[in-house]
Design a protein around this motif. Sequence first.
Motif, mmCIF file in Angstrom:
data_model
loop_
_atom_site.group_PDB
_atom_site.id
_atom_site.type_symbol
_atom_site.label_atom_id
_atom_site.label_comp_id
_atom_site.label_asym_id
_atom_site.label_seq_id
_atom_site.Cartn_x
_atom_site.Cartn_y
_atom_site.Cartn_z
ATOM 1 N N ALA A 100 -51.775 21.027 -100.091
ATOM 2 C CA ALA A 100 -50.573 20.892 -99.585
ATOM 3 C C ALA A 100 -50.288 21.767 -98.266
ATOM 4 O O ALA A 100 -49.780 21.192 -97.357
ATOM 5 N N LEU A 101 -50.886 22.787 -98.339
ATOM 6 C CA LEU A 101 -50.667 23.743 -97.334
ATOM 7 C C LEU A 101 -51.612 23.070 -96.149
ATOM 8 O O LEU A 101 -50.875 23.044 -94.793
ATOM 9 N N LEU A 102 -52.554 22.813 -96.213
ATOM 10 C CA LEU A 102 -53.454 21.987 -95.272
ATOM 11 C C LEU A 102 -52.703 20.529 -94.595
ATOM 12 O O LEU A 102 -52.882 20.272 -93.778
ATOM 13 N N GLY A 103 -52.010 20.037 -95.503
ATOM 14 C CA GLY A 103 -51.197 18.817 -95.254
ATOM 15 C C GLY A 103 -50.233 19.103 -94.019
ATOM 16 O O GLY A 103 -49.936 18.465 -93.035
ATOM 17 N N VAL A 104 -49.603 20.114 -94.570
ATOM 18 C CA VAL A 104 -48.275 20.616 -93.676
ATOM 19 C C VAL A 104 -48.998 21.191 -92.417
ATOM 20 O O VAL A 104 -48.478 20.800 -91.315
ATOM 21 N N LEU A 105 -49.900 21.869 -92.376
ATOM 22 C CA LEU A 105 -50.554 22.232 -91.096
ATOM 23 C C LEU A 105 -51.075 21.060 -90.299
ATOM 24 O O LEU A 105 -51.258 21.083 -88.968
ATOM 25 N N GLU A 106 -51.760 20.192 -90.931
ATOM 26 C CA GLU A 106 -52.211 19.045 -90.306
ATOM 27 C C GLU A 106 -51.078 18.099 -89.691
ATOM 28 O O GLU A 106 -51.369 17.530 -88.612
ATOM 29 N N ILE A 107 -50.097 18.039 -90.296
ATOM 30 C CA ILE A 107 -48.833 17.311 -89.585
ATOM 31 C C ILE A 107 -48.522 18.162 -88.414
ATOM 32 O O ILE A 107 -48.350 17.472 -87.466
ATOM 33 N N LEU A 108 -48.392 19.619 -88.531
ATOM 34 C CA LEU A 108 -47.881 20.123 -87.267
ATOM 35 C C LEU A 108 -48.992 20.123 -86.049
ATOM 36 O O LEU A 108 -48.783 19.933 -84.900
ATOM 37 N N THR A 109 -49.951 20.195 -86.464
ATOM 38 C CA THR A 109 -51.423 20.064 -85.422
ATOM 39 C C THR A 109 -51.572 18.529 -85.044
ATOM 40 O O THR A 109 -51.686 18.785 -83.699
ATOM 41 N N THR A 110 -51.583 17.670 -85.719
ATOM 42 C CA THR A 110 -51.606 16.229 -85.280
ATOM 43 C C THR A 110 -50.549 15.722 -84.353
ATOM 44 O O THR A 110 -50.827 15.064 -83.369
ATOM 45 N N ALA A 111 -49.255 16.246 -85.196
ATOM 46 C CA ALA A 111 -48.027 15.801 -84.032
ATOM 47 C C ALA A 111 -48.210 16.441 -82.736
ATOM 48 O O ALA A 111 -47.664 15.595 -81.751
ATOM 49 N N SER A 112 -48.405 17.639 -82.607
ATOM 50 C CA SER A 112 -48.399 18.052 -81.331
ATOM 51 C C SER A 112 -49.555 17.712 -80.696
ATOM 52 O O SER A 112 -49.377 17.432 -79.208
ATOM 53 N N ALA A 165 -55.454 12.411 -94.103
ATOM 54 C CA ALA A 165 -54.984 11.237 -93.818
ATOM 55 C C ALA A 165 -53.661 10.773 -94.521
ATOM 56 O O ALA A 165 -52.718 10.133 -94.066
ATOM 57 N N LEU A 166 -53.802 11.043 -95.783
ATOM 58 C CA LEU A 166 -52.593 10.696 -96.493
ATOM 59 C C LEU A 166 -51.408 11.251 -96.116
ATOM 60 O O LEU A 166 -50.154 10.771 -95.995
ATOM 61 N N TRP A 167 -51.387 12.695 -96.033
ATOM 62 C CA TRP A 167 -50.287 13.419 -95.490
ATOM 63 C C TRP A 167 -49.763 12.819 -94.047
ATOM 64 O O TRP A 167 -48.502 12.773 -94.056
ATOM 65 N N LEU A 168 -50.606 12.507 -93.254
ATOM 66 C CA LEU A 168 -50.182 12.299 -91.752
ATOM 67 C C LEU A 168 -49.544 10.746 -91.822
ATOM 68 O O LEU A 168 -48.810 10.442 -91.318
ATOM 69 N N PHE A 169 -49.989 9.797 -92.762
ATOM 70 C CA PHE A 169 -49.679 8.379 -93.163
ATOM 71 C C PHE A 169 -48.200 8.497 -93.722
ATOM 72 O O PHE A 169 -47.284 7.825 -93.163
#
Length: 303
Positions: A75-87, A192-196
């Motif tokens: 879950a933590l990685l999912g949140v970090l990936e959202i912040l990373t990928t969105a930016s 991929a799931l979190w970002l989708f």
Amino acid sequence: MKSDRFKGYFFAAIATVTFSSIYIFSKAALNEVHLAQFGVYWFFVAFVLSATWLLKTGGHRAIPKLAKRQWRILALLGVLEILTTASFFLSIQIIPDPAVTSFIGNLFPVILTVMGIVFLHERFTWVESFGAILALIGAFIISYQGGTTLSDLFIPGAGIVLINSFFAATASMVVKVNVKKMSPELLITNRALWLFIFSVVMLLVYKQSLVIPVKALINIAIGATLGPFFAVMFIYYSFRYIEVSKSSVVQSLKGVCVLIASFLYFHTLPLPHQLAGGILSVVGVFIISVSKARLSKRGRIKN
């Protein structure tokens, strides 16, 4: 064996080229569609490919056995990936030349190295220090546009790349410390799931349509297949034959690949001072990677 080393470097080189394609095809697509529309299609493709590979390799069998702590890490990685990928994709959309984005992104290994020293007490040589300084100077030269105030001192989007590098380094640290027992296939699918899901939410928030131009859809399909799936897969395959540090040496040349691809696809080149700064940043990252590879080799010899 020489054949294994060749395979390792070959996979690392393919990973570098395919990862570079993210900059090109995402930029082409984002020139036509909203970021939320882009995200839905991009990460849908990435999730389907990743989940399929997870099932094929049998990695899904480990999911019911995950401990509560591992679920929290995912879950933590999912949140970090959202912040990373969105930016990351926001910077791609804002900065006209993908090569410039890639060159400024060379701040990532510098930040990651510093985090390794602070939190993991890793060794840091004077050679790495020299490489880090070169990368920082290069990033400054690329970003600088001669303004008189802080708001217009650097090119638009440079600050977002810095934020992206910080979150990406943080995510890498979490992976390095906590997820040794999780398979690469599971990590890729989780990302991929979190970002989708996040992209779908943003699509609804911004009230965007799912209807996009065919050309944009083609660019998304190609980029999402080569980048989030094949690039990561080839990187992990390279780790089977050569050390992570040696693979990183090859990957440090990503900026050069993006520069060439950007010129061929968009017929654009960075400004002369940006090109000089970009080359300086690539040299800096290359020095850091080579130094880490030598330290890794010395450590194995002593052991």
